[in-house]
Design an enzyme around this catalytic site. Structure first.
Site, mmCIF file in Angstrom:
data_model
loop_
_atom_site.group_PDB
_atom_site.id
_atom_site.type_symbol
_atom_site.label_atom_id
_atom_site.label_comp_id
_atom_site.label_asym_id
_atom_site.label_seq_id
_atom_site.Cartn_x
_atom_site.Cartn_y
_atom_site.Cartn_z
ATOM 1 N N PRO A 1 -63.066 25.523 -10.152
ATOM 2 C CA PRO A 1 -64.194 24.750 -10.669
ATOM 3 C C PRO A 1 -63.913 23.247 -10.574
ATOM 4 O O PRO A 1 -62.787 22.815 -10.834
ATOM 5 C CB PRO A 1 -64.304 25.198 -12.136
ATOM 6 C CG PRO A 1 -62.965 25.761 -12.476
ATOM 7 C CD PRO A 1 -62.365 26.278 -11.206
ATOM 8 N N SER B 1 -60.090 18.567 -6.761
ATOM 9 C CA SER B 1 -60.223 17.580 -5.675
ATOM 10 C C SER B 1 -58.991 17.615 -4.770
ATOM 11 O O SER B 1 -59.108 17.605 -3.541
ATOM 12 C CB SER B 1 -60.467 16.172 -6.226
ATOM 13 O OG SER B 1 -59.341 15.691 -6.914
ATOM 14 N N ASP C 1 -50.954 16.167 -8.810
ATOM 15 C CA ASP C 1 -51.914 17.146 -8.279
ATOM 16 C C ASP C 1 -51.658 17.402 -6.793
ATOM 17 O O ASP C 1 -51.645 18.546 -6.334
ATOM 18 C CB ASP C 1 -53.357 16.644 -8.440
ATOM 19 C CG ASP C 1 -53.869 16.824 -9.851
ATOM 20 O OD1 ASP C 1 -53.035 17.061 -10.746
ATOM 21 O OD2 ASP C 1 -55.087 16.735 -10.053
#
Ligand code: PMV
Length: 334
Positions: free
Chosen positions: A119, A127, A170
């Protein structure tokens, strides 16, 4: 297979001609997974360490192949010519362009399709995962693969379009297969003493990482002593947590997670919907719970005592209003 030999490789990119695939079947696939930050979000932006875990239930697959006309993009957010893609696809397009530039083919037209179960804007690294998958697919469609550092740099180029000065956590962890320790921009594996079962619950409220990162920066300007002390404590918790994960000390891990949630709230990145699910998790038997990712919405990460209680905890969080719930297990040494 015949590897393409006419691919101009940008001089400073560490790219290699792919050794798989087929020129008869142009096109390539890239994959990446979701991640959850176990401890250290925001503090990591200021040089403190962090621990992140892969969320195997959620992932992204991207496919790229040479276009016969102008390139097209196909995803749940948009279907149409790349040239007319809306602004919210800026990160994805930055990823695509960065990969094409690295391949020395900035003007190549590709058809790209993206299939993601991660999501968006929920603190689960959507992203970075989409960027990683797109970059791998685009390079693959040019007959190339990248080493880890080049992949990292390309994903970071796209992440900068997402939120200014990303720590790189990330970008590193969406390609990791196990729990990782992140410090000084690099990752290393974390020893896991015993299985850890986590439940992730989505508040349904969009996380606002860019805004949250800016809020912490502002608070740090106006109240440096308090913010630095919270960041120090988050760093110490991450260090202690690494030991606790290696010995399988679940209760201690849970306590550190809950303390991190309090500290993150103090940094101004909380949200009432996050607090609601954190309370529901603790009332439902979680050993600890915290927001995960940028905050101001997004998801809560809760540590269950074991797989059976994770089931009850998921039910409890769903009843408490979670928009979605996932379970993920970090496997310990056998
Ligand atoms: O919300 P996410 O999944 O993009 O995670 C952001 C993590 C932060 O520490 C808040 C920012 C960063 O660059 O590490």
């Amino acid at each position: 297979m015949t590897a393409p030999t006419d691919v101009p490789i940008a001089p400073d990119a560490r790219l290699h001609v792919a050794t798989h695939g087929s020129a008869a079947e142009p096109g390539a696939t890239g994959r990446a997974g979701a991640k959850a930050i176990l401890l250290g979000e925001h503090a990591v932006v200021y040089g403190r360490p962090a621990i992140a875990i892969p969320v195997r239930a959620l992932g992204v697959e991207a496919h790229a192949r040479p276009a016969t006309g102008p390139g097209r993009l196909s995803s749940t957010l948009y279907h149409g010519p790349i040239a007319q893609a809306p602004d919210r696809l800026n990160v994805t397009l930055t990823a695509m362009r960065a990969a094409l530039a690295a391949a020395g083919k900035p003007d190549a037209a590709l058809d790209i399709s993206i299939d993601s179960s991660v999501p968006a804007e929920r603190g689960l690294g959507s992203s970075a995962a989409v960027s990683a998958a797109v970059i791998e697919a685009v390079l693959g469609a040019c007959g190339l693969t990248a080493d880890d550092e080049t992949m990292h740099e390309l994903i970071q180029t796209a992440e900068r379009a997402a939120h200014g000065a990303p720590s790189g956590l990330d970008a590193r962890t969406v390609r990791a297969r196990a729990a990782v320790w992140f410090d000084g921009g690099r990752i290393e594996p974390v020893a896991v003493g015993d299985d850890l079962v986590f439940v992730i619950a989505d508040t349904g409220v969009r996380g606002r990482t860019r805004e949250a990162v800016a809020a912490v920066a502002e608070r740090r300007e106006s109240d440096p002593r308090r913010v630095e002390s919270a960041l120090d404590e988050l760093g110490e918790l991450a260090t202690a947590l690494r030991d606790d994960v290696s010995t399988g000390a679940r209760d201690a891990i849970g306590r550190s997670m809950s303390r991190a949630h309090v500290l993150l709230n103090g940094l101004g990145v909380g949200d009432p919907a996050l607090d609601h699910l954190v309370h529901a998790a603790t009332a439902g038997g979680a050993l600890g719970a915290k927001l995960t990712g940028g905050g101001r919405g997004g998801c809560v990460l809760a540590l269950a005592r074991d797989a059976a209680s994770a089931h009850d905890l998921s039910d409890r969080l769903t009843r408490a209003g979670a928009a979605a719930v996932w379970t993920t297990t970090v496997e310990g040494a056998a």
